[in-house]
Design an enzyme around this catalytic site. Sequence first.
Site, PDB file in Angstrom:
ATOM      1  N   ARG A  28       0.811  -1.224   0.000  1.00 38.64           N
ATOM      2  CA  ARG A  28       0.000   0.000   0.000  1.00 38.64           C
ATOM      3  C   ARG A  28       0.845   1.275   0.000  1.00 38.64           C
ATOM      4  O   ARG A  28       0.334   2.357   0.276  1.00 38.64           O
ATOM      5  CB  ARG A  28      -0.951  -0.006   1.197  1.00 38.64           C
ATOM      6  CG  ARG A  28      -2.058  -1.061   1.098  1.00 38.64           C
ATOM      7  CD  ARG A  28      -3.204  -0.748   2.027  1.00 38.64           C
ATOM      8  NE  ARG A  28      -4.250  -1.779   2.000  1.00 38.64           N
ATOM      9  CZ  ARG A  28      -5.247  -1.785   1.131  1.00 38.64           C
ATOM     10  NH1 ARG A  28      -5.330  -0.855   0.217  1.00 38.64           N
ATOM     11  NH2 ARG A  28      -6.160  -2.738   1.174  1.00 38.64           N
ATOM     12  N   THR A  70     -10.180  -3.883  -7.709  1.00 36.01           N
ATOM     13  CA  THR A  70     -10.613  -3.802  -6.308  1.00 36.01           C
ATOM     14  C   THR A  70     -11.895  -4.614  -6.139  1.00 36.01           C
ATOM     15  O   THR A  70     -12.824  -4.495  -6.938  1.00 36.01           O
ATOM     16  CB  THR A  70     -10.839  -2.371  -5.773  1.00 36.01           C
ATOM     17  OG1 THR A  70     -11.339  -2.481  -4.434  1.00 36.01           O
ATOM     18  CG2 THR A  70     -11.804  -1.522  -6.567  1.00 36.01           C
TER      19      THR A  70
HETATM   20  P1  FBP Z   1      -8.250  -2.075  -2.357  1.00 35.21           P
HETATM   21  O1  FBP Z   1      -9.118  -0.863  -2.381  1.00 35.21           O
HETATM   22  O2  FBP Z   1      -6.810  -1.792  -2.273  1.00 35.21           O
HETATM   23  O3  FBP Z   1      -8.576  -2.995  -3.494  1.00 35.21           O
HETATM   24  O4  FBP Z   1      -8.576  -2.921  -1.042  1.00 35.21           O
HETATM   25  C1  FBP Z   1      -9.875  -3.078  -0.628  1.00 35.21           C
HETATM   26  C2  FBP Z   1     -10.007  -3.856   0.653  1.00 35.21           C
HETATM   27  O5  FBP Z   1     -10.123  -5.220   0.407  1.00 35.21           O
HETATM   28  C3  FBP Z   1     -11.209  -3.327   1.437  1.00 35.21           C
HETATM   29  O6  FBP Z   1     -12.378  -3.992   1.072  1.00 35.21           O
HETATM   30  C4  FBP Z   1     -10.785  -3.504   2.863  1.00 35.21           C
HETATM   31  O7  FBP Z   1     -11.364  -2.555   3.702  1.00 35.21           O
HETATM   32  C5  FBP Z   1      -9.306  -3.301   2.811  1.00 35.21           C
HETATM   33  O8  FBP Z   1      -8.893  -3.658   1.522  1.00 35.21           O
HETATM   34  C6  FBP Z   1      -8.557  -4.116   3.833  1.00 35.21           C
HETATM   35  O9  FBP Z   1      -7.216  -3.782   3.774  1.00 35.21           O
HETATM   36  P2  FBP Z   1      -6.036  -4.680   4.321  1.00 35.21           P
HETATM   37  O10 FBP Z   1      -5.756  -5.713   3.287  1.00 35.21           O
HETATM   38  O11 FBP Z   1      -4.903  -3.730   4.403  1.00 35.21           O
HETATM   39  O12 FBP Z   1      -6.450  -5.293   5.602  1.00 35.21           O
END
Ligand code: FBP
Length: 553
Positions: free
Chosen positions: A146, A204
């Site tokens: 990220r 996403t």
């Molecule tokens: P992206 O927007 O990067 O595709 O990620 C979405 C997501 O899956 C969300 O639905 C969720 O809130 C978040 O990532 C969780 O993030 P992490 O993987 O950092 O726990």
Amino acid sequence: MANYSVLDNARKQYNPKLPECLSKDISAVGFEEVNSGAQNPESDKLKEILPKTFGGKYVKFVQKTAKSGTKPFSVGIVLSGGQAPGGHNVIAGIFDSLKKINKDSKLIGFLGGPQGILDDKIMEITKEIIDNYRNTGGFDLIGSGRTKIETDEQFEKSLQVCKSRKLDALVVIGGDDSNTNAALLAEFFAAKNENIAVIGVPKTIDGDLKTDLIEASFGFDTAAKTFSELIGNVERDSKSAKKYWHFIKLMGRSASHIALECALQTQPNCTIISEEVKAKNQSLESIINDITKIVMDRGNNKENFGVALIPEGLIEFIPEIGALIKEINKLLGDNEQHFSTLKEFEQQSEWLIKNLSQTASKVFSSLPKLIREQLLMDRDPHGNVQVSRIETEKLIVAMVDTKLKELKESGQYKGKFDSLTHFFGYEGRCAFPSNFDADYCYSLGYCATVLIALGLTGYMTSITGLSKPVSQWVPGGVPISLLMNLEERKGKMKPVIKKALVELDGVPFKTFAKNRDEWAKNTSFIYPGAIQYFGPDEVCNQPTITLTLEKGK
Ligand code: FBP
């Protein structure tokens, strides 16, 4: 012991389908500029920020006179953000199409997301490697991350790395934020007169990277179908045992597309749509009253069971809690050092209550301890409350329980409320991509190569007609700047891709709204079962209900 499941091996043999135009001689694919009708109301300001790359048109690919081959390309790819089913197929699509164009083309993957670009950590993708990942879920081939490439130093470092790797193009596979950064990187490269294209691919599971020209982000289909399978199973258990209410929180950081799609697929008794809560300015209490009424009516009818879906992003859409979160983010951002000296929750809580506005302080104090703790937990890399970690489903259950006890005492509720909570998120992000996502992602990979070969930059791959059979899909590319608007970030107006939220006047929401009272009262569960990869079209090649309703067949 074998290292692969039987399905793993069978899926590796699956040949993803391609739109007709991409299934022929790929080096002969050209484009037509189409006036998509999409007007960007902020064009003048965007033109100032993106002087080199703003102004392109949506391009639709067409077969031109057959051409045999073109020069080899050297391309780098990076996966950005959360996992989404189908990422490996984007890579496979780019790899195969690059090799079709010229067998000397080269594909490298930056490791661990955008940080891999800054650290120049790569692996070369070869046929042996990619063959092991075809049609598989996950991002484990090259990893993701990220890190945001946003400062001038980071842009400069990215340019130096791409130049030293002699890349003709960089493909960024990510969501709205990553594609915004892809557009800025494209502009930076162009401003330095460097001929390195930057191309975005819409990813996403949240489904919120969506416009007329980007009909779906990849991964949404598989994730929503995987969650729907699980919800259907829970529904059937609930209907069999007749003793539990299941409250299921569903992933989707902000928008409720996943919750809506799962509701359409499984017809649970209750689904909250965050965008509706916001539009109606509904307080937490009013949401609790609505849910309690459904549970009470069913209980009074001797149906002491049910299933409720809660979108992950709900908490921020509830006006008073959204405002509280904003205040906490600001307060903790401004007082980071002091706050870090407060080690115990009680100290933190006390300091916060003293420093919040009166209204926010009242809301904070009214929340159960568990939720207050979660609001103060470690914050994300931008210093914000990690909303996805807040167990909204538990908050709702606790409040509904209290309300029902009151109603029981007053004789209005005669049922029994026993509840269980679940959170479905990570269960769906790395599932084997459905045939839809396998085909879509592979085709998006081809689109990325064609955009590069056509000399375009700052474009996102686009495929329209997704509710039709794959052969009729229309591949092309859309300038990322066409999807941007200006929003205030850290006190400055910045170009960003606007998140696409659930449209309350759209057909998917209206279909749900028309049926929800019936689903609340009369158990109308649907059990979608597991995603099918082999079999007749109607069981294994259907798009989501959202896409079908939005685009029609
Ligand atoms: P992206 O927007 O990067 O595709 O990620 C979405 C997501 O899956 C969300 O639905 C969720 O809130 C978040 O990532 C969780 O993030 P992490 O993987 O950092 O726990």
